[in-house]
Design an enzyme around this catalytic site. Structure first.
Site, short mmCIF file in Angstrom:
data_model
loop_
_atom_site.label_atom_id
_atom_site.label_comp_id
_atom_site.label_asym_id
_atom_site.label_seq_id
_atom_site.Cartn_x
_atom_site.Cartn_y
_atom_site.Cartn_z
N GLY A 48 0.77 -1.24 0.00
CA GLY A 48 0.00 0.00 0.00
C GLY A 48 0.80 1.29 0.00
N TRP A 50 2.32 2.90 -2.46
CA TRP A 50 1.96 3.80 -3.56
C TRP A 50 0.56 4.35 -3.37
CZ3 TRP A 50 4.05 3.05 -9.15
CH2 TRP A 50 5.45 3.09 -9.12
N ASP A 74 -5.79 -5.39 -5.49
CA ASP A 74 -4.83 -6.47 -5.23
C ASP A 74 -5.62 -7.75 -4.96
OD1 ASP A 74 -1.59 -6.30 -4.38
OD2 ASP A 74 -2.63 -8.12 -3.76
N ASP A 90 -8.57 -9.55 -9.56
CA ASP A 90 -7.51 -9.95 -10.49
C ASP A 90 -7.40 -8.91 -11.59
OD1 ASP A 90 -5.83 -11.17 -12.30
OD2 ASP A 90 -6.94 -13.07 -12.39
N ASP A 115 3.13 -0.94 -9.19
CA ASP A 115 4.46 -1.25 -8.67
C ASP A 115 4.59 -2.75 -8.42
OD1 ASP A 115 7.06 -0.64 -7.75
OD2 ASP A 115 6.37 -0.62 -5.66
N LYS A 155 6.24 -0.56 -13.02
CA LYS A 155 7.57 -1.14 -12.88
C LYS A 155 7.88 -2.06 -14.06
CE LYS A 155 8.92 -2.60 -8.87
NZ LYS A 155 8.99 -3.40 -7.61
#
Length: 246
Positions: A48, A50, A74, A90, A115, A155
């Site tokens: 959490g 970000w 998530d 998902d 991320d 990322k």
């Protein structure tokens, strides 16, 4: 003391859940990706940090706090955060995309961030491939939930497919850069794609069906999906390395 310990200590002192918070803060400082944002989606959000950045920065800057909508997605539940809606789902599911838009009351997000990373095996090629697949999944759901002109930050792991990743993103964004924030460990292979100016190509219809028959897909969709399915690099021209500032 090692640099990573400096950021770890700062995270503890400033109340961040993880040192990774500084990566998004530094990206925003360099690229202003959170400027004017009212609606945001954090994919693969746990633990959490970000989402914390989104909450603190957006609420601090906004003059219309009642209009802010922040969604953290998530598979796993995480500890609550002020002003952040948590959605267990998902990111490869169309249902998750529809739930996000429902929380936005039919509107779309100003920014999507991700991320997330797979469990690292230590095998560079395998880790890079798995991260690229996660990134492609993030791109697919982003095409459902991001407004025109919106931003995307995610990322990546630096590797041989970096040019392909940039080429995929340039299908949807007018501005694409790869950036490694100072808080990212020098020894780490991670970097971040920073994308601005989202626009769906005229022939692209958002889809999560990576197993679709290629003959039924539009040209843009065929360029985006094959890499996720079987690593096919056909259809892409080499990317000018001057645009990749790592």
């Amino acid at each position: 003391m090692a640099e990573r310990d400096v950021y770890y200590r700062r995270a503890k002192e400033e109340g961040w859940r993880a040192r990774s918070a500084f990566k998004l803060l530094e990206i925003d400082a360099n690229f202003s990706v959170l400027q004017g944002v009212q609606r945001a989606v954090d994919l693969c959000a746990a633990p959490g940090s970000w989402s914390q950045v989104l909450s603190r920065v957006i609420y601090e800057r906004s003059e219309k706090k009642d209009d802010i909508r922040l969604i953290a997605v998530d598979l796993n539940e995480m500890a609550p955060l002020p002003g952040v809606i948590q959605l267990q789902g998902d990111i490869c599911s169309t249902t998750t995309a529809q739930q996000i838009i429902t929380h936005f009351e039919g509107q779309k997000s100003d920014i999507v961030v991700c991320d997330g990373a797979p469990d690292v095996t230590g095998l560079h090629d395998l880790d890079t491939m798995m991260q690229s697949q996660l990134l492609t999944a993030a791109i697919l759901i982003t095409t459902f939930v991001l407004r025109e002109g919106g931003n995307f930050v995610a990322k990546i792991f630096k590797g041989g497919d970096t040019s392909l990743i940039v080429a995929q993103l340039e299908l949807f964004f007018s501005y694409v850069r790869i950036h490694k924030p100072p808080s990212s460990r020098a020894a780490s292979q991670e970097a971040f794609v920073v994308c601005k100016g989202f626009k769906l190509p005229a022939d692209y219809v958002p889809t999560m069906d990576v197993d679709a028959d290629p003959e039924t897909l539009t040209p843009t969709t065929r360029k985006l999906l094959p890499f996720l399915v079987n690593g096919d690099l056909s259809g892409f021209d080499p990317v000018d390395t001057e645009t990749i500032a790592i």
